[in-house]
Design an enzyme around this catalytic site. Structure first.
Site, PDB file in Angstrom:
ATOM      1  CD  GLU A   6      39.616   3.213 -46.283  1.00 49.56           C
ATOM      2  OE1 GLU A   6      40.543   3.920 -45.806  1.00 49.56           O
ATOM      3  OE2 GLU A   6      39.798   2.374 -47.158  1.00 49.56           O
ATOM      4  CG  ASP A  21      47.555   7.686 -41.569  1.00 45.96           C
ATOM      5  OD1 ASP A  21      47.121   7.046 -42.530  1.00 45.96           O
ATOM      6  OD2 ASP A  21      47.066   7.645 -40.434  1.00 45.96           O
TER       7      ASP A  21
END
Length: 265
Positions: A50, A61
Site C-alpha cells: 500500500e 491515520d
C-alpha cells in the site's frame, strides 16, 4: 481481467499461505529512495504494497503516518509525482501489486476520469479510500469499469456489523478489516470482540480477509490465524524505516522475516 492483486491472492490460496501487506508513505525518504524500498520489498516476498498518497488532513491515520505524510508533502510529493514514480518502477520490471491508499479529495481534485486513466497508464492495481463510504462510490466506480482500471478495496470495521454483507457484495481483491476503533498505529489494543467480528466477516466474504491497524509482529495475529488470510503492517513499518534511515536492507529483512513467521503460526 484479473488484477495483479487477485492473481496474487489466488496464488497464495493455492499454496495455502497467508498474505503479508505493508504500508509506506510515497516520496520518503525521496522519490529515488522510495523506488529502492519498493524493489527491496518485492524481493523480500511482500505480497502487496500500500503506497500512501500524502494528504494534509488524513482522518484515518494516527500520528506516525500523519507525520510521515507531512514530511513527504514538505519534500514536494504530490499525486503527479507518484504517478511518475509508478511508471518508472513498472518500466523497471516491478510486478509487485501496488495499491494507492489515499483520501477521496485527492482523486476528486485531480478529476476522477483523469485519475483512473493515470492509474491504468502507470500500473496502479488497487485503491483504498478510507473516507469514501459505499453509498458514495458510484461516481468513481463508473470509471473503474474500464479495462485495466484499479480495483477498489473495501474497508470494514467492528461498527460495520449489519452492513458487512452489503459492503462485500461486489467487493474485489481482499477485504481490509480494521481491527479496532480509532486511527492507525494503536498497537496491540485489539477490540475485545475482534475474533467474533473477524469470523462474521469471514463467513460472508467471498474474498480473502486481511487484518490491519496496530500489528507489529507476526505473533500479534496468532490468535486470529484461523479466521484471517493475511496481515497489514503500516505504522510499525514506517517507524522501522525511520529508525533505519530508510535502508532497503532493513525493510527487506523485516518483510521476509514477518512473511516467514506469519506462515509458521
Amino acid at each position: 481481467m484479473e488484477s495483479r492483486i487477485e492473481q496474487r491472492m489466488q496464488q497464495l490460496q493455492e499454496k495455502g499461505e497467508k498474505a503479508f501487506i505493508t504500508y509506506m508513505t510515497a516520496g520518503l525518504p525521496s522519490m529515488e529512495g522510495c523506488k529502492e524500498l519498493i524493489k527491496a520489498q518485492e524481493q523480500a516476498g511482500t505480497d502487496v504494497l500500500e503506497l500512501g498518497i500524502p494528504f494534509s488532513d488524513p482522518v484515518a491515520d494516527g500520528p506516525v503516518i500523519q507525520d510521515a505524510s507531512y514530511k513527504s508533502i514538505q519534500l514536494g510529493t504530490n499525486l503527479k509525482k507518484v504517478f511518475a514514480l509508478m511508471k518508472e518502477v513498472r518500466a523497471e520490471g516491478v510486478e509487485l501489486p501496488i495499491i494507492f491508499m489515499m483520501y477521496y479529495n485527492t482523486a476528486l481534485y485531480f478529476g476522477l476520469e483523469d485519475f483512473v486513466e493515470e492509474c491504468i497508464k502507470s500500473g496502479v492495481d488497487g485503491l483504498i479510500i478510507p473516507d469514501l463510504p459505499l453509498e458514495e462510490q458510484g461516481e468513481l466506480q463508473q470509471f473503474l469499469q474500464k479495462e485495466g482500471a484499479p480495483i477498489l478495496i473495501e474497508l470494514v470495521s467492528p461498527v460495520s456489523a449489519d452492513r458487512i454483507p452489503t459492503i462485500l457484495e461486489g467487493a474485489r481483491g481482499f477485504v481490509y478489516c480494521v481491527s479496532g476503533m480509532g486511527v492507525t498505529g494503536q498497537s496491540g489494543n485489539f477490540h475485545k470482540q475482534i475474533l467474533n467480528y473477524l469470523a462474521s466477516v469471514k463467513k460472508v466474504s467471498k474474498i480473502p480477509v486481511m487484518m490491519g491497524f496496530g500489528i507489529e509482529e507476526a505473533k500479534d495475529v496468532a490468535p486470529m490465524k484461523e479466521v484471517i488470510d493475511g496481515a497489514i503492517v503500516g505504522s510499525h513499518f514506517i517507524k522501522l524505516l525511520e529508525a533505519n534511515d530508510y535502508a532497503p536492507k532493513a525493510a527487506a529483512e523485516y518483510c521476509s522475516r514477518f512473511k516467514k513467521e506469519l506462515n509458521q503460526l
